[in-house]
Motif scaffolding. Structure first.
Motif, PDB file in Angstrom:
ATOM      1  N   ARG A 272       0.835  -1.201   0.000  1.00 36.90           N
ATOM      2  CA  ARG A 272       0.000   0.000   0.000  1.00 36.90           C
ATOM      3  C   ARG A 272       0.867   1.248   0.000  1.00 36.90           C
ATOM      4  O   ARG A 272       1.801   1.365   0.801  1.00 36.90           O
ATOM      5  N   ARG A 273       0.567   2.122  -0.894  1.00 41.26           N
ATOM      6  CA  ARG A 273       1.290   3.392  -0.954  1.00 41.26           C
ATOM      7  C   ARG A 273       0.718   4.356   0.078  1.00 41.26           C
ATOM      8  O   ARG A 273      -0.494   4.530   0.165  1.00 41.26           O
ATOM      9  N   ARG A 274       1.596   4.995   0.848  1.00 41.82           N
ATOM     10  CA  ARG A 274       1.154   5.919   1.896  1.00 41.82           C
ATOM     11  C   ARG A 274       0.686   7.225   1.281  1.00 41.82           C
ATOM     12  O   ARG A 274       1.323   7.772   0.387  1.00 41.82           O
ATOM     13  N   ARG A 275      -0.410   7.713   1.776  1.00 40.46           N
ATOM     14  CA  ARG A 275      -0.917   8.996   1.308  1.00 40.46           C
ATOM     15  C   ARG A 275      -0.133  10.124   1.935  1.00 40.46           C
ATOM     16  O   ARG A 275       0.317  10.028   3.072  1.00 40.46           O
ATOM     17  N   ARG A 276       0.024  11.175   1.192  1.00 43.56           N
ATOM     18  CA  ARG A 276       0.715  12.348   1.707  1.00 43.56           C
ATOM     19  C   ARG A 276      -0.238  13.168   2.569  1.00 43.56           C
ATOM     20  O   ARG A 276      -1.257  13.665   2.096  1.00 43.56           O
ATOM     21  N   VAL A 277       0.110  13.275   3.848  1.00 46.51           N
ATOM     22  CA  VAL A 277      -0.712  14.012   4.800  1.00 46.51           C
ATOM     23  C   VAL A 277       0.165  15.080   5.431  1.00 46.51           C
ATOM     24  O   VAL A 277       1.358  14.858   5.682  1.00 46.51           O
TER      25      VAL A 277
ATOM     26  N   LEU B 110      -5.739   5.762  14.539  1.00 43.92           N
ATOM     27  CA  LEU B 110      -4.636   4.856  14.245  1.00 43.92           C
ATOM     28  C   LEU B 110      -4.605   4.474  12.760  1.00 43.92           C
ATOM     29  O   LEU B 110      -3.516   4.371  12.167  1.00 43.92           O
ATOM     30  N   GLU B 111      -5.761   4.281  12.138  1.00 50.06           N
ATOM     31  CA  GLU B 111      -5.809   3.964  10.709  1.00 50.06           C
ATOM     32  C   GLU B 111      -5.243   5.103   9.868  1.00 50.06           C
ATOM     33  O   GLU B 111      -4.525   4.868   8.884  1.00 50.06           O
ATOM     34  N   LEU B 112      -5.521   6.337  10.250  1.00 51.23           N
ATOM     35  CA  LEU B 112      -4.969   7.482   9.525  1.00 51.23           C
ATOM     36  C   LEU B 112      -3.442   7.514   9.652  1.00 51.23           C
ATOM     37  O   LEU B 112      -2.729   7.758   8.665  1.00 51.23           O
ATOM     38  N   LEU B 113      -2.934   7.249  10.840  1.00 50.72           N
ATOM     39  CA  LEU B 113      -1.482   7.258  11.029  1.00 50.72           C
ATOM     40  C   LEU B 113      -0.803   6.125  10.264  1.00 50.72           C
ATOM     41  O   LEU B 113       0.275   6.315   9.699  1.00 50.72           O
ATOM     42  N   GLU B 114      -1.420   4.963  10.223  1.00 55.38           N
ATOM     43  CA  GLU B 114      -0.823   3.839   9.505  1.00 55.38           C
ATOM     44  C   GLU B 114      -0.779   4.092   8.005  1.00 55.38           C
ATOM     45  O   GLU B 114       0.149   3.630   7.326  1.00 55.38           O
ATOM     46  N   ARG B 115      -1.756   4.799   7.460  1.00 53.34           N
ATOM     47  CA  ARG B 115      -1.773   5.085   6.021  1.00 53.34           C
ATOM     48  C   ARG B 115      -0.825   6.217   5.636  1.00 53.34           C
ATOM     49  O   ARG B 115      -0.421   6.294   4.474  1.00 53.34           O
TER      50      ARG B 115
ATOM     51  N   SER C 282       5.430   6.513   8.439  1.00 48.11           N
ATOM     52  CA  SER C 282       6.178   5.329   8.853  1.00 48.11           C
ATOM     53  C   SER C 282       6.556   5.466  10.326  1.00 48.11           C
ATOM     54  O   SER C 282       6.276   6.484  10.972  1.00 48.11           O
ATOM     55  N   VAL C 283       7.230   4.448  10.851  1.00 51.81           N
ATOM     56  CA  VAL C 283       7.604   4.467  12.266  1.00 51.81           C
ATOM     57  C   VAL C 283       8.638   5.560  12.533  1.00 51.81           C
ATOM     58  O   VAL C 283       8.560   6.283  13.535  1.00 51.81           O
ATOM     59  N   GLY C 284       9.611   5.718  11.637  1.00 50.18           N
ATOM     60  CA  GLY C 284      10.629   6.759  11.832  1.00 50.18           C
ATOM     61  C   GLY C 284      10.054   8.153  11.825  1.00 50.18           C
ATOM     62  O   GLY C 284      10.405   8.993  12.654  1.00 50.18           O
ATOM     63  N   VAL C 285       9.132   8.424  10.883  1.00 47.02           N
ATOM     64  CA  VAL C 285       8.490   9.751  10.830  1.00 47.02           C
ATOM     65  C   VAL C 285       7.604   9.954  12.053  1.00 47.02           C
ATOM     66  O   VAL C 285       7.531  11.052  12.615  1.00 47.02           O
ATOM     67  N   LEU C 286       6.940   8.899  12.500  1.00 47.78           N
ATOM     68  CA  LEU C 286       6.063   9.015  13.668  1.00 47.78           C
ATOM     69  C   LEU C 286       6.859   9.378  14.926  1.00 47.78           C
ATOM     70  O   LEU C 286       6.397  10.199  15.738  1.00 47.78           O
TER      71      LEU C 286
ATOM     72  N   ARG D 168       7.463  13.009  14.871  1.00 49.44           N
ATOM     73  CA  ARG D 168       6.255  13.806  15.101  1.00 49.44           C
ATOM     74  C   ARG D 168       5.802  13.742  16.556  1.00 49.44           C
ATOM     75  O   ARG D 168       5.140  14.665  17.035  1.00 49.44           O
ATOM     76  N   LEU D 169       6.136  12.674  17.270  1.00 55.28           N
ATOM     77  CA  LEU D 169       5.743  12.583  18.678  1.00 55.28           C
ATOM     78  C   LEU D 169       6.399  13.671  19.517  1.00 55.28           C
ATOM     79  O   LEU D 169       5.828  14.138  20.498  1.00 55.28           O
ATOM     80  N   VAL D 170       7.612  14.078  19.146  1.00 54.82           N
ATOM     81  CA  VAL D 170       8.303  15.125  19.900  1.00 54.82           C
ATOM     82  C   VAL D 170       7.555  16.441  19.804  1.00 54.82           C
ATOM     83  O   VAL D 170       7.454  17.199  20.777  1.00 54.82           O
ATOM     84  N   VAL D 171       6.986  16.722  18.629  1.00 53.74           N
ATOM     85  CA  VAL D 171       6.289  17.998  18.412  1.00 53.74           C
ATOM     86  C   VAL D 171       4.866  17.960  18.943  1.00 53.74           C
ATOM     87  O   VAL D 171       4.272  18.999  19.234  1.00 53.74           O
ATOM     88  N   SER D 172       4.313  16.760  19.083  1.00 53.46           N
ATOM     89  CA  SER D 172       2.886  16.649  19.411  1.00 53.46           C
ATOM     90  C   SER D 172       2.577  16.918  20.873  1.00 53.46           C
ATOM     91  O   SER D 172       1.403  17.101  21.213  1.00 53.46           O
TER      92      SER D 172
END
Length: 536
Positions: A133-138, A163-168, A171-175, A178-182
């Motif tokens: 599955r190709r990840r959508r650009r969000v 969670l479904e939005l984050l999985e689509r 990736s784990v590295g980008v997540l 993003r957790l640091v900023v969230s």
């Protein structure tokens, strides 16, 4: 008629020329003759023979220049051969440039002049086809909003949507980035605040130069006596702002109402809730969070320190007695303790601290004990500077090997990197070394499931990982990093330094309850007769 007009025009033109010649004069009279002006060509350049020489001396004879006709024909042929060879070189170059498409069979990628177009979305893994599955650009804002919505969701359905939005989308590295900023931190908090959480509240004393752009150490202090204002008194009268001047955030929770002990369920909930609320409001450096207390609060620190050993970097005790259980004190293997007690204390006897010193020395754990001779039940504010210097040198580490004793399910938490669901107290020895994870429980009674959370700091996830539970291999192979595991561990811990991207879960088989055998009519009658005879 036309002849007359033509002759008239010619006469007019000749008259104009005659008038101009009379006005300017002739060119020869005005400039002189060309020979008188520039001189003769021979005098100016010399003769052609003197300038260039004879043709024979310059070029040589035709025979010497070109040679015989036969030789001339051979030279022309050799020239033709050179031209042919050049043409061949050009052809070879064309052959190199000609193929602009090449097909890589292993990955099925078509390369078009430095441009890669990935056509297939299916790849074969161990003889099975799976769709990639190709990840959508969000946008980054949408990802951060999904993370915060996942953390605030109260139901599993809401949590599953985020969670479904984050999985689509990531990736784990980008997540992880993003957790640091969230994390929502207060931008301009007050230096001293009284914050309410439910029916309880706590005081916060911040350093003067506090800014949410960097992380700060935290010290949680538990008050002693049951009088009102005990938490405020501990924050301002006893610590005197020494922690704030050292760059450490001070938090003093208050139980309020009838004073239960800190080691009760209500006290545990308040300490954990205070810690999580402070994490959301302020930028806390979670590997430098220390726990302390005075009098009854010191007794609570002695109990909550070993129970939540995965949260603290150090424990500071003032006039408190340790727990009786030696198994519980074994949890302090990697948690240092600084204890101060007066030898003449009547409220809390000093022999408890002396007993703790003996046990910790036998276990060879880090334990600093200062006994003030002749002093009573006191906080000893003069020793604040010594304690602060000691706290600043302590950091919490992610342990590869640990021992834990106690209830691991109440409340639900990840002890270091192991989560246990069940009832009762468990005794666990865990070890992660060279991609082999070993768990050893003294008894599996009452345990429903065991989950091992792992990340790249504990094991090498690019290689196979072996997990052994009480001598039984429950997993042997590679582990996959997932967004769902990352968010689950972050929701439980709330700590960016304790986020795990892979996990292995073991569940116990449900036991079948045996039904009691049904008694027939004869057995019922016999039973009644026997009861009747006995009654008579």
């Amino acid at each position: 008629m036309l002849a007359i007009i033509g002759s008239a025009s010619v006469a007019t033109a000749s008259a104009r020329v005659a008038h101009q010649s009379a006005l300017l004069g002739s060119p020869t009279a005005l400039f002189g003759s060309p020979t008188a002006l520039l001189g003769s060509p021979t005098a100016l350049f010399g003769s052609p023979t003197a300038l260039l020489g004879s043709p024979t001396a310059l070029l040589g004879s035709p025979t010497a220049l070109l040679g015989s006709p036969t030789l001339r024909h051979r030279v022309v042929k050799s020239k033709r051969r050179v031209v042919k060879s050049k043409r061949r070189v050009v052809k070879s170059k064309r052959r190199v440039v000609k193929p602009t498409r090449r097909v890589v069979k292993s990955t099925r990628r078509v390369v078009k002049s430095k441009r890669r177009v990935v056509k297939p979305t299916r790849r074969v893994v161990k003889g099975k086809r799976r769709t990639v599955r190709r990840r959508r650009r969000v946008s980054t804002r949408a990802v951060i909003a999904a993370i915060r919505g996942y953390m605030r969701a109260r139901s599993d359905s809401e949590r599953r949507q985020h969670l479904e939005l984050l999985e689509r989308s990531v990736s784990v590295g980008v997540l992880l980035r993003r957790l640091v900023v969230s994390e929502p931190h207060q931008r301009q908090p007050k230096s001293v605040e009284d914050i309410h959480i439910g029916r309880h509240h706590y005081f916060v004393v911040l350093p003067k130069n506090y800014t949410p752009r960097r992380s700060w150490p935290l010290h949680i202090a538990l008050h002693g006596d049951g009088r009102r204002g005990a938490a405020k008194k501990l924050c301002f009268k006893y610590w005197r702002g020494d922690l704030a001047r050292a760059g450490i955030i001070l938090v003093c929770p208050s139980l309020g109402g009838p004073r239960p002990p800190w080691r009760s369920a209500r006290g545990e909930e308040l300490v954990v809730a205070t810690f999580k609320d402070v994490q959301q409001r302020f930028n806390i450096r979670t590997d430098r969070v220390s726990l302390g207390g005075y009098s009854r609060g010191a007794i609570g620190a002695w109990t909550l320190g070993p129970k939540f050993v995965h949260l603290w970097s150090a424990i500071s005790i003032r006039a408190g007695s340790p727990p009786w259980s030696v198994k519980l004190m074994r949890n302090l293997r990697y948690l240092p303790v600084f204890n101060i007690h007066g030898s003449g204390d009547v409220a809390v006897k000093v022999w408890g601290s002396r007993r703790a010193k003996k046990i910790m020395s036998e276990l060879k754990y880090e334990y600093i004990y200062r006994e003030v001779k002749g002093a009573g039940h006191n906080f000893f504010p003069k020793m604040n500077r010594t304690v602060i210097q000691w706290l600043q040198r302590k950091h919490r580490r992610l342990l590869r090997e640990f021992y834990y004793y106690g209830e691991m399910n109440r409340p639900a938490r990840i002890v270091h990197w192991v989560k246990v669901e069940g009832r009762g107290s468990q005794s666990l020895h865990a070890r992660a070394l060279r991609n082999v994870v070993t768990l050893r429980f003294e008894s599996m009674r009452g345990i429903r499931s065991v989950t091992v959370f792992l990340n790249r700091r504990l094991v090498n996830l690019s290689r196979p990982v072996r997990v052994v539970l009480n001598g039984r291999v429950i997993h042997n192979g590679r582990l996959r990093e997932t967004v769902a595991t990352t968010m689950e561990s972050y929701r439980i811990t709330g700590d960016l330094r304790r986020v795990f991207s892979a996990k292995v879960t073991w569940s116990a088989r449900p036991r079948r309850h045996r039904r009691a055998p049904r008694l027939g009519r004869q057995s019922h009658t016999r039973k009644r007769q026997s009861h009747g005879r006995g009654g008579r």
